[in-house]
Design a protein around this motif. Sequence first.
Motif, PDB file in Angstrom:
ATOM      1  N   TRP A  77       0.862  -1.179   0.000  1.00 19.85           N
ATOM      2  CA  TRP A  77       0.000   0.000   0.000  1.00 19.85           C
ATOM      3  C   TRP A  77       0.895   1.224   0.000  1.00 19.85           C
ATOM      4  O   TRP A  77       1.457   1.595   1.023  1.00 19.85           O
ATOM      5  N   SER A  82       1.479   0.464  -7.674  1.00 18.66           N
ATOM      6  CA  SER A  82       0.096   0.017  -7.871  1.00 18.66           C
ATOM      7  C   SER A  82      -0.259  -1.087  -6.881  1.00 18.66           C
ATOM      8  O   SER A  82       0.439  -2.104  -6.801  1.00 18.66           O
ATOM      9  N   SER A  83      -1.353  -0.878  -6.145  1.00 15.41           N
ATOM     10  CA  SER A  83      -1.808  -1.896  -5.199  1.00 15.41           C
ATOM     11  C   SER A  83      -2.373  -3.109  -5.938  1.00 15.41           C
ATOM     12  O   SER A  83      -2.524  -4.181  -5.359  1.00 15.41           O
ATOM     13  N   GLN A  84      -2.660  -2.961  -7.224  1.00 16.45           N
ATOM     14  CA  GLN A  84      -3.217  -4.051  -8.028  1.00 16.45           C
ATOM     15  C   GLN A  84      -2.158  -4.830  -8.803  1.00 16.45           C
ATOM     16  O   GLN A  84      -2.158  -6.047  -8.810  1.00 16.45           O
ATOM     17  N   GLN A 123       1.314   6.421  -8.662  1.00 18.53           N
ATOM     18  CA  GLN A 123       1.020   5.280  -9.523  1.00 18.53           C
ATOM     19  C   GLN A 123      -0.385   4.779  -9.168  1.00 18.53           C
ATOM     20  O   GLN A 123      -1.081   4.238  -9.986  1.00 18.53           O
ATOM     21  N   ASP A 124      -0.769   4.966  -7.900  1.00 19.12           N
ATOM     22  CA  ASP A 124      -2.065   4.514  -7.401  1.00 19.12           C
ATOM     23  C   ASP A 124      -2.793   5.717  -6.800  1.00 19.12           C
ATOM     24  O   ASP A 124      -2.509   6.127  -5.668  1.00 19.12           O
TER      25      ASP A 124
END
Length: 193
Positions: A77, A82-84, A123-124
């Motif tokens: 996080w 990216s968290s994905q 990025q997120d």
Amino acid sequence: MSPNGRLTKELNEVGKVDPTSGVRAVAVIGSNSRELKGTINGPTGTCYEGGVFKIDISIPKQYPFEPPKMKFTTKIWHPNISSQTGAICLDILKDQWSPALTIKTALLSLQALLTSPEPSDPQDAEVAKMYISDRKKFEKTAKFWTDSYAKAIDEEEIINRIKEMGFDRESAKNALEKHEYDESAAVNELLGM
């Protein structure tokens, strides 16, 4: 020094366990030494402390004139990761790369990014928004993700458990590294399953 000679020299340096920096990268067994598995220890005093974060590293043929391609495989996080997908937003992995930089300096830069996020260049976007609007919630969430996905494993303990099954240390270690310390996958390989 030829690009391949430099890569070999870098892999020898970054492949050693370095408790001071807490970064490491090793070639994937069976690969052409251009596919690496990296690890970064979460920096002390951050919500990532105590975590070990895994990173896939791909070295392009034009290296060191092009940056290595890196992506987190451990869920994290962080506004710039990216968290994905684990994609990373870091200038030295893009337009600020220099042939003077190394795989180790890139890993150290990622570790520094964990200490000093850049929410203005995310990025997120969802994580960046939380970082800016509710820092306590961000830190609590990042710590929870670290505890859930990045807790350090005791490699020696796992190797010893596999040795107790009758396998030699080297075979156990190689199988574990190949399967990113997934104990059951390593044992299945050693058993020929």
